[in-house]
Design a protein around this motif. Structure first.
Motif, PDB file in Angstrom:
ATOM      1  N   UNK A   8      39.815  13.800  78.287  1.00  0.00           N
ATOM      2  CA  UNK A   8      40.556  15.038  78.146  1.00  0.00           C
ATOM      3  C   UNK A   8      40.089  16.165  79.010  1.00  0.00           C
ATOM      4  N   UNK A   9      39.111  15.903  79.901  1.00  0.00           N
ATOM      5  CA  UNK A   9      38.586  16.961  80.758  1.00  0.00           C
ATOM      6  C   UNK A   9      39.393  17.121  82.050  1.00  0.00           C
ATOM      7  N   UNK A  10      40.248  16.167  82.356  1.00  0.00           N
ATOM      8  CA  UNK A  10      41.071  16.236  83.566  1.00  0.00           C
ATOM      9  C   UNK A  10      42.527  15.988  83.198  1.00  0.00           C
ATOM     10  N   UNK A  11      43.415  16.512  84.038  1.00  0.00           N
ATOM     11  CA  UNK A  11      44.841  16.343  83.796  1.00  0.00           C
ATOM     12  C   UNK A  11      45.368  15.132  84.567  1.00  0.00           C
ATOM     13  N   UNK A  12      46.576  14.761  84.236  1.00  0.00           N
ATOM     14  CA  UNK A  12      47.223  13.666  84.969  1.00  0.00           C
ATOM     15  C   UNK A  12      47.379  14.015  86.446  1.00  0.00           C
ATOM     16  N   UNK A  13      47.671  15.278  86.729  1.00  0.00           N
ATOM     17  CA  UNK A  13      47.806  15.708  88.124  1.00  0.00           C
ATOM     18  C   UNK A  13      46.506  15.510  88.886  1.00  0.00           C
ATOM     19  N   UNK A  14      45.362  15.765  88.239  1.00  0.00           N
ATOM     20  CA  UNK A  14      44.068  15.565  88.894  1.00  0.00           C
ATOM     21  C   UNK A  14      43.884  14.090  89.264  1.00  0.00           C
ATOM     22  N   UNK A  15      44.269  13.221  88.355  1.00  0.00           N
ATOM     23  CA  UNK A  15      44.127  11.782  88.619  1.00  0.00           C
ATOM     24  C   UNK A  15      45.028  11.364  89.775  1.00  0.00           C
ATOM     25  N   UNK A  16      46.266  11.835  89.759  1.00  0.00           N
ATOM     26  CA  UNK A  16      47.206  11.470  90.827  1.00  0.00           C
ATOM     27  C   UNK A  16      46.739  11.987  92.177  1.00  0.00           C
ATOM     28  N   UNK A  17      46.223  13.198  92.220  1.00  0.00           N
ATOM     29  CA  UNK A  17      45.709  13.752  93.478  1.00  0.00           C
ATOM     30  C   UNK A  17      44.512  12.956  93.983  1.00  0.00           C
ATOM     31  N   UNK A  18      43.636  12.556  93.084  1.00  0.00           N
ATOM     32  CA  UNK A  18      42.464  11.771  93.472  1.00  0.00           C
ATOM     33  C   UNK A  18      42.882  10.411  94.024  1.00  0.00           C
ATOM     34  N   UNK A  19      43.884   9.815  93.397  1.00  0.00           N
ATOM     35  CA  UNK A  19      44.400   8.525  93.882  1.00  0.00           C
ATOM     36  C   UNK A  19      45.022   8.680  95.268  1.00  0.00           C
ATOM     37  N   UNK A  20      45.756   9.766  95.478  1.00  0.00           N
ATOM     38  CA  UNK A  20      46.367  10.003  96.782  1.00  0.00           C
ATOM     39  C   UNK A  20      45.306  10.220  97.858  1.00  0.00           C
ATOM     40  N   UNK A  21      44.242  10.940  97.541  1.00  0.00           N
ATOM     41  CA  UNK A  21      43.152  11.158  98.495  1.00  0.00           C
ATOM     42  C   UNK A  21      42.476   9.839  98.864  1.00  0.00           C
ATOM     43  N   UNK A  22      42.290   8.982  97.865  1.00  0.00           N
ATOM     44  CA  UNK A  22      41.677   7.680  98.130  1.00  0.00           C
ATOM     45  C   UNK A  22      42.580   6.830  99.011  1.00  0.00           C
ATOM     46  N   UNK A  23      43.880   6.856  98.746  1.00  0.00           N
ATOM     47  CA  UNK A  23      44.825   6.092  99.560  1.00  0.00           C
ATOM     48  C   UNK A  23      44.817   6.582 101.009  1.00  0.00           C
ATOM     49  N   UNK A  24      44.842   7.889 101.195  1.00  0.00           N
ATOM     50  CA  UNK A  24      44.846   8.457 102.552  1.00  0.00           C
ATOM     51  C   UNK A  24      43.576   8.094 103.301  1.00  0.00           C
ATOM     52  N   UNK A  25      42.436   8.112 102.602  1.00  0.00           N
ATOM     53  CA  UNK A  25      41.158   7.768 103.233  1.00  0.00           C
ATOM     54  C   UNK A  25      41.149   6.311 103.688  1.00  0.00           C
TER      55      UNK A  25
END
Length: 457
Positions: A372-389
């Protein structure tokens, strides 16, 4: 969108089924490109035409033999002629030969100039060969890159699907709002679109591969170790400036231009020619023969000969400047290719670090989201950053691999012979040796027929 992707995936899979029986290596792709290249066929024909120019120059040194026969019939008007017959026939046979005995060396100079043009055209053909092979390397690597990008997009789609499912579950228990679910749904739709785009790029890469190699790619093997390069940029430039086909081509063009100046100078000298003839009048049966020598020289051509000489001199200066510029251009190309290779190598190392950091960030954000410390948007952004990398790292690795071959091409070494492809290569000497003496009907002529038949097959 997902239905479209399934159909697209089925079509792409169906297209490669026939080629799955045997994996294709990079060497296979290079060999196919070499054997199926229309560009190479075109320039090989250009070289054969240059070979024939040398044969024509050789033929111009030989006597010209002519045969002439004539016959006729004439009707006479008896009212105005005292001939006993009112009609008569006539005929003649003549065999003549002419040869230029001396023209200030123009014939031999023309032959040497034609041979220089042959060597220049051969060098141009080598440069075309390099372009064809470099395109094959690029096409092969790009297909593999696009396949890996598609795999990344498919993995991203699965992850976001899981995130959407998790968001819906958490919404059911009141941990997140409808906004989080909507964000996940929007991310899933974007992932669908990105996957479709990636599959489209793969299809484009496959078409390029077919255009270069003559066939669609099947199952491609992993890339082999790239060829070795010089240790320093200066060493690479030295090799290029010494033997790049563009430099070699320019050197032979300078030789041809110098010979053109000497040929133009022969116009100011006299020409000695000889002739012989045999003739027979078939009506009277009287035959004759004769020999003759002729010495001629142009006293005035209205300034044409002088202008031709000045034009040849200007052409020589242009060829010399072209040679210097070719060296500069080749050196610059080596430097650019070397720099791009260094950039790609640095990008790979940076990409590895970026992927490692992005992976840790994604794992951490997802774990924190479950608490509960992070939002769904945070997870999606992190996944997108990993994909781009990951995608950036793959592109950098592909650029580095192709970059090695670009350096090799800039040095003039990207040839089937240097790469040891093990395919029958075009022999520029074979056709030239068959026609250099300008044969008409001889053993050489038969050899030429066999060469042409092989080319046609």
């Amino acid at each position: 969108m997902r239905t479209f992707l399934k159909v697209l995936g089925f079509v792409a899979g169906f297209a490669v089924v026939p080629a799955l029986a045997q994996a294709e290596t990079l060497a296979d792709a290079l060999a196919s490109a070499y054997k199926s290249s229309n560009l190479l066929d075109q320039n090989q024909a250009v070289l054969r035409a240059a070979d024939e120019d040398a044969a024509i120059a050789m033929a111009n040194l030989r006597p010209v033999l002519n045969f002439v026969t004539s016959g006729g019939w004439r009707q006479y008007d008896q009212t105005i002629t005292s001939l006993g017959d009112d009609n008569a026939g006539s005929g003649s046979l003549e065999l003549s030969a002419q040869v230029v005995l001396w023209a200030g060396g123009r014939g031999k100079l023309s032959l040497e100039a034609a041979r220089a043009q042959v060597l220049s055209t051969r060098a141009a053909l080598v440069n075309v060969e390099q372009q064809v092979l470099l395109q094959a390397v690029s096409a092969y690597v790009n297909v593999q890159l696009q396949q890996e990008i598609v795999a990344l997009r498919q993995s991203n789609l699965r992850v976001i699907t899981q995130e959407l499912r998790a968001a819906k579950d958490r919404f059911e228990v009141g941990e997140v709002t409808q906004t989080d679910v909507a964000l996940a749904e929007a991310a899933l739709a974007a992932s669908d679109a990105n996957l479709a785009a990636a599959q489209g790029q793969l299809m484009v890469a496959r078409e390029r591969y077919k255009a270069v190699t003559g066939q669609y790619p099947g199952k491609l093997t992993s890339l082999p170790k790239p060829p070795a390069l010089p240790k320093t940029l200066d060493e690479a430039k030295a090799v290029a400036e010494r033997g790049h086909p563009l430099v070699t081509q320019a050197q032979h063009q300078v030789t041809a231009a110098d010979l053109s100046v000497k040929i133009a100078a022969t116009a100011f000298r006299p020409t000695l020619s000889g002739s012989a003839d045999l003739s027979k009048d078939t009506d009277t049966g009287i035959g004759s023969g004769g020999l003759a020598l002729q010495l001629s020289q142009t006293l005035s051509a209205g300034g044409r000969n002088a202008a031709s000489y000045r034009k040849a001199m200007a052409g020589k200066e242009a060829a010399q400047a072209g040679l210097l510029q070719s060296v500069v251009q080749v050196s610059e190309t080596v430097g650019q290719a070397w720099s791009q290779l260094l950039v790609a190598q640095a990008s790979i190392e940076a990409g590895r670090q970026q992927v490692t950091a992005a992976q840790r960030a994604f794992d951490g954000v997802r774990e924190e989201a479950t608490l509960g410390a992070r939002t769904t948007l945070d997870v999606l952004n992190a996944e997108q950053n990993l994909l781009s990398a990951r995608a950036s790292r793959l592109e950098a690795e592909a650029n580095r691999y192709v970059g090695v071959y670009q350096v090799l091409a800039s040095m003039g070494l990207l040839t089937a012979e240097h790469l040891n492809l093990g395919v029958p290569t075009f022999d520029p000497e074979a056709y030239y040796n068959a026609v250099k003496s300008a044969p008409a009907h001889s053993a050489q002529g038969k050899a030429l027929d066999r060469i042409l038949q092989k080319i046609a097959d």
